[in-house]
Design a protein around this motif. Structure first.
Motif, PDB file in Angstrom:
ATOM      1  N   PHE A   1       0.815  -1.217   0.000  1.00 13.34           N
ATOM      2  CA  PHE A   1       0.000   0.000   0.000  1.00 13.34           C
ATOM      3  C   PHE A   1       0.850   1.270   0.000  1.00 13.34           C
ATOM      4  O   PHE A   1       0.420   2.289  -0.542  1.00 13.34           O
TER       5      PHE A   1
ATOM      6  N   PHE B   1      -8.508   4.668  -6.053  1.00 12.40           N
ATOM      7  CA  PHE B   1      -8.217   3.389  -5.400  1.00 12.40           C
ATOM      8  C   PHE B   1      -9.453   2.499  -5.522  1.00 12.40           C
ATOM      9  O   PHE B   1     -10.577   2.931  -5.232  1.00 12.40           O
ATOM     10  N   ILE B   2      -9.264   1.266  -5.943  1.00 13.64           N
ATOM     11  CA  ILE B   2     -10.326   0.264  -5.892  1.00 13.64           C
ATOM     12  C   ILE B   2      -9.925  -0.727  -4.802  1.00 13.64           C
ATOM     13  O   ILE B   2      -8.991  -1.522  -4.977  1.00 13.64           O
ATOM     14  N   LEU B   3     -10.598  -0.637  -3.661  1.00  6.92           N
ATOM     15  CA  LEU B   3     -10.213  -1.390  -2.471  1.00  6.92           C
ATOM     16  C   LEU B   3     -11.011  -2.686  -2.383  1.00  6.92           C
ATOM     17  O   LEU B   3     -12.231  -2.694  -2.569  1.00  6.92           O
ATOM     18  N   ARG B   4     -10.306  -3.776  -2.098  1.00  8.94           N
ATOM     19  CA  ARG B   4     -10.938  -5.081  -1.906  1.00  8.94           C
ATOM     20  C   ARG B   4     -10.710  -5.520  -0.464  1.00  8.94           C
ATOM     21  O   ARG B   4      -9.799  -5.057   0.213  1.00  8.94           O
TER      22      ARG B   4
ATOM     23  N   GLU C   1      -5.580  -7.551  -3.653  1.00 10.32           N
ATOM     24  CA  GLU C   1      -6.255  -7.464  -4.943  1.00 10.32           C
ATOM     25  C   GLU C   1      -6.713  -6.036  -5.219  1.00 10.32           C
ATOM     26  O   GLU C   1      -7.269  -5.744  -6.281  1.00 10.32           O
ATOM     27  N   SER C   2      -6.479  -5.139  -4.248  1.00 10.33           N
ATOM     28  CA  SER C   2      -6.771  -3.719  -4.458  1.00 10.33           C
ATOM     29  C   SER C   2      -5.866  -3.191  -5.567  1.00 10.33           C
ATOM     30  O   SER C   2      -4.767  -3.703  -5.786  1.00 10.33           O
ATOM     31  N   ARG C   3      -6.320  -2.157  -6.254  1.00 12.99           N
ATOM     32  CA  ARG C   3      -5.528  -1.615  -7.362  1.00 12.99           C
ATOM     33  C   ARG C   3      -5.699  -0.110  -7.415  1.00 12.99           C
ATOM     34  O   ARG C   3      -6.650   0.462  -6.882  1.00 12.99           O
TER      35      ARG C   3
ATOM     36  N   ASP D   1      -9.720   2.183   4.096  1.00 12.91           N
ATOM     37  CA  ASP D   1      -9.954   3.524   3.548  1.00 12.91           C
ATOM     38  C   ASP D   1      -9.425   4.589   4.513  1.00 12.91           C
ATOM     39  O   ASP D   1      -8.701   5.506   4.111  1.00 12.91           O
TER      40      ASP D   1
ATOM     41  N   LEU E   1      -6.880  -8.166   0.400  1.00 19.37           N
ATOM     42  CA  LEU E   1      -6.453  -6.771   0.410  1.00 19.37           C
ATOM     43  C   LEU E   1      -5.519  -6.468  -0.757  1.00 19.37           C
ATOM     44  O   LEU E   1      -5.567  -5.385  -1.338  1.00 19.37           O
TER      45      LEU E   1
ATOM     46  N   ILE F   1     -12.774  -3.050   4.777  1.00 22.63           N
ATOM     47  CA  ILE F   1     -12.493  -2.104   3.683  1.00 22.63           C
ATOM     48  C   ILE F   1     -12.617  -0.668   4.173  1.00 22.63           C
ATOM     49  O   ILE F   1     -11.821   0.203   3.796  1.00 22.63           O
TER      50      ILE F   1
ATOM     51  N   LYS G   1     -15.038   0.971  -2.973  1.00 28.11           N
ATOM     52  CA  LYS G   1     -14.936  -0.213  -2.118  1.00 28.11           C
ATOM     53  C   LYS G   1     -15.772  -1.339  -2.701  1.00 28.11           C
ATOM     54  O   LYS G   1     -16.956  -1.156  -2.981  1.00 28.11           O
TER      55      LYS G   1
END
Length: 565
Positions: free
Chosen positions: A183, A381-384, A216-218, A395, A214, A391, A208
């Motif tokens: 991160f 941010f695309i949070l997984r 896999e977030s991008r 954030d 986690l 999530i 979200k």
């Protein structure tokens, strides 16, 4: 004038007003602030525990001081001061919200003994402000500048690594501690996507999606938003475009039945047909004007109906309506162009463009991604994560890290964390207090003791022997070891400047100033006047019952009507 030898009673405040004053009131306010401190103490540091808060059925798990205090719904007026201080720290710096609250409460705890002995609170406040000024001056003397090779942080790999270390220090006390390498890189990259002169963190979007891990977030260098509500014909539209031209609108492209908008009176059938034809003609003119611009993607804040959706699909154009205002604002800042509120006189200058557009499946949701934007002053941010609460905490953690990296770029001076700077300031003020005469000496020494609450609580939360480690740090700092602080990896002490436990000096200066002002504010209040609101009166006059609502009269019915019936 005398009244039979008796002094008349003068009523100034209305009945039911509660007044408390004097030394007891100051002590009561201090106790309320210490109760807030007891709540937040266990959440400090990398081994701090989380707090589970249930508010109206909504569950929040967090160790962020500002979030906890916001959700606690504190009602004590003095304790609310600590809530406000925590929020201001969060808004100004982003991190240190728990530290500033603990420091403010500890300053009050040390001042309590002086208040009990009858010392004037103004003397304590004056000494505290003097100690704060000296401590902030010492931080500025000790701070170390992060060297840059150029003003553009994107081209400076060494400075980028230093920013990542600051971000990792912030994440050390968060849920994402074990994923801090992953991160931290994303956070630095996100901040570098922004305009380096303004660094507006509001242009960093957070989306979200529950499910997945986690990591896999991008990070999308551009804009990403959830697929909007779609009408018939949407499936036939292209889902992937290269170098598309983009038109952003604030126009409704939907046929409306006239019965929903107006009353139309007609005498002949052909008059109704003329109204329908005019409506179709208006919307088709709008659609033809849009197609004539050469736009391949049409976005609108307002609905795009099934007629327009099918019309665009037949011509290979992608459209999306009902886009949230913040997503539209970030899209325009990334792709260029401007939001148009009319379809007349559209030109190519009103269009934006991006390198690629794609609609993809992420988890259970479909997202529209705009990447390769020429004016990429924004990112998303695309949070997984496995659960919504996880999530949400990721954030909040990323927000703190983003703010710290932003402050490190704007004010690139750092100090060592892990309690190192607090121990150094405590030693500095303790030595200085011995050269001060009178009561001020005792108060400055108490201020110095209060600073040790940070390393002591860090030890307690980590399960370490706080007394032993604090004494060891005192000994090292007295020998001139300025940057020695707690080393949780080896359950001992270490030079935290060498181990890259860094924090922006601005964070510490702001925390000291805010905590001192909060303590001064609580100490300067020695009277509380609490007035109970009277919901059944306007001013001091009772509210008369509404006419016609007496016994036996239906609500809302005039008395005359009741009598006539």
């Amino acid at each position: 004038m005398s009244y039979g030898g008796q002094t008349p009673t003068v009523v100034v405040l209305k009945e039911g007003t509660d007044t408390s004053q004097g030394r007891g009131q100051i002590l009561s306010n201090i106790d309320a602030c210490l109760a807030i401190q007891d709540t937040l103490k266990p959440t400090l540091g990398p081994f701090g525990s989380d707090v589970l808060i249930v508010d109206g059925g909504k569950t929040t798990i967090s160790n962020d001081g500002a979030t906890i205090l916001r959700l606690l719904d504190v009602i004590h007026p003095a304790a609310k001061i600590l809530v406000d201080v925590s929020r201001s720290q969060d808004a100004e710096v982003g991190d240190g919200t728990t530290s500033v609250t603990l420091l403010a409460a500890e300053f009050l705890k040390e001042a309590r003994q002086f208040v009990e002995e009858g010392m004037s609170s103004s003397v304590i406040v004056k000494a505290y402000r003097s100690a704060c000024r000296l401590a902030c001056g010492r931080v500025r003397e000790l701070q170390i500048e992060l060297k840059r090779k150029s003003n553009d942080t994107k081209d400076d790999a060494e400075f980028r690594e230093l920013l990542k270390k600051c971000a990792k220090t912030t994440m050390a006390s968060k849920l994402i501690q074990s994923n801090s390498d992953f991160f931290a890189d994303m956070v630095v990259e996100a901040v570098q996507c922004l305009d380096q002169d303004e660094l507006d963190e509001n242009l960093i979007g957070m989306k979200k999606i529950a499910g997945g891990s986690l990591e896999e977030s991008r990070l999308v260098k551009g804009v990403a938003f959830k697929k909007t509500f779609s009408y018939a014909g949407f499936e036939q539209q292209p889902k992937k475009l290269s170098n598309p031209k983009i038109l952003c609108l604030n126009v409704e492209l939907e046929l409306k039945a006239e019965k929903d908008n107006a009353e139309v009176r007609i005498n002949k059938v052909n008059e109704y047909q003329a109204i329908v034809d005019a409506e179709w003609k208006l919307i088709l003119q709008k659609l033809e004007a849009i197609v004539a611009t050469g736009a391949q993607i049409v976005l609108s804040k307002l609905p795009i109906g099934d007629l327009a959706t099918q019309y665009f699909a037949d011509r290979g154009i992608f459209c999306a309506g009902r886009i949230p205002a913040d997503d539209m604002e970030r899209t325009v800042s990334a792709v260029g162009g401007s939001v148009q509120s009319t379809c007349s006189e559209l030109t190519s200058n009103d269009l934006g463009n991006c390198g690629s557009f794609e609609e993809i499946q992420i988890g259970s949701e479909r997202y529209n991604l705009f990447e390769g934007c020429p004016k990429a002053k924004t990112c998303t941010f695309i949070l997984r994560g496995g659960a919504e609460q996880v999530i949400a905490e990721v954030d909040r953690s990323l927000h703190d890290a983003i703010m710290i990296v932003k402050r490190a770029i704007q004010n690139n001076y750092i100090v060592a964390g892990g309690g190192a700077i607090e121990m150094e300031l405590s030693k500095y003020l303790r030595d200085l207090s011995r050269q001060i005469d009178g009561k001020q000496q005792l108060i400055v020494a108490a201020y110095a003791r209060a600073l040790e609450v940070i390393p002591r609580q860090l030890c307690e939360n980590a399960g370490l022997d706080g007394t032993e480690l604090i004494n060891k740090l005192r000994s090292l700092h007295s020998q001139g070891e300025t940057w020695y602080g707690l080393d949780f990896g080896h359950e001992s002490v270490a030079n935290n400047m060498d181990t890259f436990v860094w924090e922006p000096s601005l964070t510490k200066i702001n925390a000291l100033q805010s905590a001192t002002e909060a303590a001064a504010l609580v100490l300067s209040v020695d009277e509380t006047i609490k007035s109970e609101p009277n919901h059944n009166s306007i001013g001091n006059q009772p509210v008369p019952p509404p006419a016609g609502r007496g016994r036996g009269v239906p609500q809302g019915m005039p008395p005359t009507q009741m009598q006539m019936s």
